[in-house]
Structure formats: C-alpha cells, structure tokens
Scaffold this motif. Structure first.
Motif, mmCIF file in Angstrom:
data_model
loop_
_atom_site.group_PDB
_atom_site.id
_atom_site.type_symbol
_atom_site.label_atom_id
_atom_site.label_comp_id
_atom_site.label_asym_id
_atom_site.label_seq_id
_atom_site.Cartn_x
_atom_site.Cartn_y
_atom_site.Cartn_z
ATOM 1 N N ARG A 187 0.811 -1.220 0.000
ATOM 2 C CA ARG A 187 0.000 0.000 0.000
ATOM 3 C C ARG A 187 0.840 1.265 0.000
ATOM 4 N NH1 ARG A 187 -1.610 -4.374 -0.279
ATOM 5 N NH2 ARG A 187 -1.091 -4.815 1.840
ATOM 6 N N GLN A 188 2.087 1.184 -0.460
ATOM 7 C CA GLN A 188 2.917 2.382 -0.583
ATOM 8 C C GLN A 188 2.740 3.061 -1.942
ATOM 9 O OE1 GLN A 188 6.939 1.690 1.809
ATOM 10 N NE2 GLN A 188 6.445 -0.122 0.589
ATOM 11 N N ASN A 189 1.897 2.468 -2.822
ATOM 12 C CA ASN A 189 1.710 3.010 -4.163
ATOM 13 C C ASN A 189 1.065 4.388 -4.146
ATOM 14 O OD1 ASN A 189 -0.373 1.006 -3.281
ATOM 15 N ND2 ASN A 189 -1.564 1.904 -4.947
ATOM 16 N N TRP A 190 0.294 4.707 -3.092
ATOM 17 C CA TRP A 190 -0.424 5.986 -3.072
ATOM 18 C C TRP A 190 0.523 7.168 -2.973
ATOM 19 C CZ3 TRP A 190 -4.967 5.043 -4.796
ATOM 20 C CH2 TRP A 190 -5.614 3.842 -4.479
ATOM 21 N N GLY A 191 1.684 6.964 -2.380
ATOM 22 C CA GLY A 191 2.634 8.074 -2.274
ATOM 23 C C GLY A 191 4.016 7.693 -2.765
ATOM 24 N N TYR A 192 4.084 6.733 -3.669
ATOM 25 C CA TYR A 192 5.373 6.207 -4.127
ATOM 26 C C TYR A 192 6.211 7.299 -4.792
ATOM 27 C CZ TYR A 192 8.634 3.168 -6.683
ATOM 28 O OH TYR A 192 9.755 2.555 -7.194
ATOM 29 N N ASP A 193 7.464 7.415 -4.369
ATOM 30 C CA ASP A 193 8.354 8.454 -4.890
ATOM 31 C C ASP A 193 9.756 7.878 -5.064
ATOM 32 O OD1 ASP A 193 9.880 10.654 -5.523
ATOM 33 O OD2 ASP A 193 9.423 11.768 -3.688
ATOM 34 N N PRO A 194 10.145 7.513 -6.297
ATOM 35 C CA PRO A 194 11.464 6.934 -6.528
ATOM 36 C C PRO A 194 12.547 7.974 -6.801
ATOM 37 C CG PRO A 194 10.212 6.863 -8.547
ATOM 38 C CD PRO A 194 9.321 7.517 -7.519
ATOM 39 N N SER A 195 12.243 9.255 -6.629
ATOM 40 C CA SER A 195 13.171 10.310 -7.070
ATOM 41 C C SER A 195 14.492 10.325 -6.309
ATOM 42 C CB SER A 195 12.496 11.684 -6.960
ATOM 43 O OG SER A 195 12.153 11.986 -5.615
ATOM 44 N N ALA A 196 14.548 9.701 -5.134
ATOM 45 C CA ALA A 196 15.800 9.687 -4.371
ATOM 46 C C ALA A 196 16.708 8.537 -4.770
ATOM 47 C CB ALA A 196 15.493 9.620 -2.879
ATOM 48 N N GLN A 197 16.246 7.666 -5.642
ATOM 49 C CA GLN A 197 17.073 6.540 -6.051
ATOM 50 C C GLN A 197 18.273 7.009 -6.877
ATOM 51 O OE1 GLN A 197 14.856 3.389 -7.969
ATOM 52 N NE2 GLN A 197 13.182 3.497 -6.497
ATOM 53 N N VAL A 198 19.381 6.308 -6.709
ATOM 54 C CA VAL A 198 20.589 6.582 -7.491
ATOM 55 C C VAL A 198 20.854 5.344 -8.344
ATOM 56 C CG1 VAL A 198 23.041 7.133 -7.414
ATOM 57 C CG2 VAL A 198 21.488 8.055 -5.665
ATOM 58 N N LYS A 199 20.706 5.490 -9.639
ATOM 59 C CA LYS A 199 20.760 4.336 -10.527
ATOM 60 C C LYS A 199 22.070 3.571 -10.410
ATOM 61 C CE LYS A 199 20.338 3.040 -15.414
ATOM 62 N NZ LYS A 199 20.113 3.548 -16.793
ATOM 63 N N SER A 200 23.185 4.281 -10.367
ATOM 64 C CA SER A 200 24.484 3.594 -10.320
ATOM 65 C C SER A 200 24.619 2.758 -9.054
ATOM 66 C CB SER A 200 25.622 4.624 -10.403
ATOM 67 O OG SER A 200 25.570 5.540 -9.317
ATOM 68 N N VAL A 201 24.106 3.269 -7.942
ATOM 69 C CA VAL A 201 24.157 2.524 -6.684
ATOM 70 C C VAL A 201 23.284 1.275 -6.776
ATOM 71 C CG1 VAL A 201 23.566 2.591 -4.226
ATOM 72 C CG2 VAL A 201 24.678 4.563 -5.306
ATOM 73 N N THR A 202 22.107 1.428 -7.335
ATOM 74 C CA THR A 202 21.186 0.295 -7.479
ATOM 75 C C THR A 202 21.793 -0.795 -8.351
ATOM 76 O OG1 THR A 202 19.230 1.683 -7.186
ATOM 77 C CG2 THR A 202 18.920 -0.416 -8.324
ATOM 78 N N LEU A 203 22.364 -0.412 -9.482
ATOM 79 C CA LEU A 203 22.922 -1.407 -10.394
ATOM 80 C C LEU A 203 24.143 -2.098 -9.799
ATOM 81 C CD1 LEU A 203 22.580 0.410 -13.847
ATOM 82 C CD2 LEU A 203 21.023 -1.225 -12.761
ATOM 83 N N ALA A 204 24.955 -1.346 -9.065
ATOM 84 C CA ALA A 204 26.122 -1.954 -8.412
ATOM 85 C C ALA A 204 25.663 -2.978 -7.365
ATOM 86 C CB ALA A 204 26.983 -0.879 -7.767
ATOM 87 N N HIS A 205 24.623 -2.640 -6.646
ATOM 88 C CA HIS A 205 24.059 -3.566 -5.660
ATOM 89 C C HIS A 205 23.542 -4.826 -6.343
ATOM 90 C CE1 HIS A 205 21.211 -5.309 -2.826
ATOM 91 N NE2 HIS A 205 20.242 -5.069 -3.686
#
Length: 348
Positions: A141-159
């Motif tokens: 139920r986090q879809n109502w306020g979902y905000d991915p703007s703080a994600q850092v793509k390079s960090v995610t892909l390295a993980h």
C-alpha cells in the motif's frame, strides 16, 4: 494438479503453493506439520516461507520460527525433502528486527542463506528470494505516495551485480538452486534480468508479488514482462488477507482472525473494499461457487505464468481450500469478474 514451468528452468511446479506465514503465531507446530502432509498428499509440490515469519504480528522474538517449524518437519521426514520445491526469502531493509535493518549485501545474503538452511534442516533451498528491494517499492500500500526520485541508478545497479555474484557463488556451492525476487517493480526486474544476461549470472526465475481480485497491479506492464521473459509470478494474498472469504463483512471480526490481531489488514481495510467484496460474494453465490474457490481459481487462470500461494491458519481452513483446487471458471464468470473490477478498481 496442473503444473507449470518455473521461469526459464526445467523445473515444474504446481499452480498452487502452500504458504506458511502464520506458522508459529496463529498456527501451532502440530497443525503446521499436518498442513504439510495434507498439501503434499493433495499434489502440491511447492512451499513458501521466509526468515522473518511468522507474521500477525512480526516480533523480534519470533523471527525464524516458521522456518524452524518447517525444518522440524524436514528433520522428521528426511526422505520427503525431494518431494517439494522449497522457497524462502532474505528480509530486506526497514525490518529492524532482522540484522538491525541493514541493506541486503553480499555478506548478509550469504549469512542469511546459511541461517535459513540451518533452521530449515536442509542442504539446499530451491528458490531464494529477496523479500523486497533495498531501494524500496510501491508494494504494501505504498503506491499511493510512491516516490522513486531519491534513487541513485548507479548505486542500485552496483548492488544488483553484487547480489547476483553472491547468488552465483551460492548456486555453485550447492546451497541454492534459483534466484528470485519479491515485491519488486517492472524496472527493477528488467534490470536484474539485463545484468544477469550481460554477465552470465543467475537469472531471476520468479517474482513474489501480491495479486488477487482486489489487487491487480500486475495485470499491465508486469504481465507483458512475465510472458515475454518467462517470469513466473508467485502470487501472495490471493484472498486479500481473508477479505474475499466474506468473514469480515458487516463489521464482523472473528476471534483469532488476522483482523483481530492486525486491525487494518496491512492497509487493505478501506471504506471502499467491502462493497467490492460484496460484489464478488454475490457473483460466487449466483453461480453456486465457494467464494474462496472462485478467488483462487481466478488467479491461476490469468494470461501469464502464475503459481498462487495460499495460506491457512488451521488445517480445517486448508481442507476447504484443497477441495477447490480443480475449480475452473467459465468465460462468462470471468467476464462478470471483469465488470466488477471496472466498477471497483483498486479498492485499497
């Protein structure tokens, strides 16, 4: 019992899966073991659990107890371990009761796997899943306020690369067979797949996301990804935490039920949900079908690969579920379900 291909592998799983998340809280060990015997006798060949179980509620002092209960069954029935596919999960960030709520890393992935193997009394886990991604997602139920703007793509892909490397080592060591995800997004799954293909690392073979008559976020982009990339959905909460049984209608809160211990059913209880449930209950009654059987049959007749995870607090509830695993809904009923869905979209 119908079987489907698990992802791109040659492993075949039943289109229904036994869930275990109440074992150790609402469900005592003796009844849990009875459920294992009943499910296997009915032809079910896949069982899902997680290191953080049991739930309702999740407590630091009970984390791991469900795996231990299942492990005790394995230890008592060593010759039967090969009779079923075992799936479990490593808990992700935001769960302070496990590893102090740290991110999933290669080190924690390996340590958690070893701990699950010990609790489960087995030398290998068939499907090892990340319970949710480090970066977060719109599920629960986090879809109502979902905000991915703080994600850092390079960090995610390295993980992702780090975890795929760890999964590869664990597969080669014989501790797990397949890598899988849970509560992830279309973009996330696509990136995991891309990286695995580019680097020759383990491929995501399944995704455990919520899916039911009341929660159909998977129907669009995910369905397309699943069909084209041979991704199997392990659908959880197909009865919407019990809402679709009808037991909570008209303000009822049965003693010992999930709502009695978790008032809003993890955000599923809403002002609009009971009207939607009533419409599905009326449809089941119109066609002389148990609403539990209708709700479950709907999920396994979707136009994408899916095995539906059902759970039962008691073996009596499990008997009711097992009695309907061969139910098939007609085209007319499916059309009426679509009409109800249009009238009551996203009720929670």
């Amino acid at each position: 019992m119908r079987k489907i291909q698990l992802g791109t592998t040659d492993t075949m799983i039943t289109d229904y899966c036994l869930g275990t998340m109440t074992w150790g809280n609402q469900t005592p060990e003796a009844d849990a073991h009875r459920q294992m015997d009943m499910a296997l006798a009915a032809g079910i060949n896949i069982v899902d659990t997680a290191e953080m179980y049991p739930v309702n509620p999740v407590r630091a002092e009970t984390v791991g107890n469900t795996e231990t209960i299942l492990g005790n069954w394995n230890r008592a029935n060593p010759a039967r371990r090969g009779d079923y596919i075992l799936a479990t999960k490593i808990t992700g960030k935001n769960a302070a009761f496990v590893r102090m709520g740290e991110d999933i890393t290669a080190a924690s992935f390996t340590a958690a796997l070893d701990a699950s193997l010990a609790r489960l009394g087995t030398e290998y886990i068939d499907i090892y899943q990340m319970h949710w991604p480090n970066r977060g997602s719109y599920h629960f139920r986090q879809n109502w306020g979902y905000d991915p703007s703080a994600q850092v793509k390079s960090v995610t892909l390295a993980h992702m690369e780090e975890i795929l490397d760890a999964a590869d080592r664990m597969i080669k060591a014989g501790k797990m067979r397949y890598f899988a995800l849970s509560n992830d997004t279309v973009w996330g799954v696509a990136q995991w797949m891309r990286l695995s293909e580019e680097r020759g690392l383990p491929r995501v073979i399944s995704l455990q996301n919520e899916y039911s008559l009341l929660c159909r976020l998977y129907d669009t982009d995910f369905a397309e990804l699943a069909v084209n990339e041979q991704l199997t959905l392990l659908a959880y909460s197909p009865l919407a935490a019990g809402l679709l049984t009808g037991k909570y209608q008209n303000g009822a809160i049965p003693e010992g039920s999930r709502m009695a211990g978790n008032g809003d059913l993890g955000g599923r209880k809403s002002p609009r949900v009971f009207d939607a449930v009533a419409a599905y209950l009326d449809l089941a009654q119109k066609h002389g079908i148990d609403p539990v059987h209708m709700a479950l049959a709907f999920t396994v007749q979707r136009p994408f690969p899916v095995s539906t995870i059902f759970g039962a607090t008691t073996s009596a509830q499990l008997t009711r579920i097992l009695d309907g695993l061969d139910v098939t809904l007609s085209g007319d009923i499916l059309d009426e379900i679509d009409a109800i869905h249009r009238a009551h979209p996203l009720p929670y």
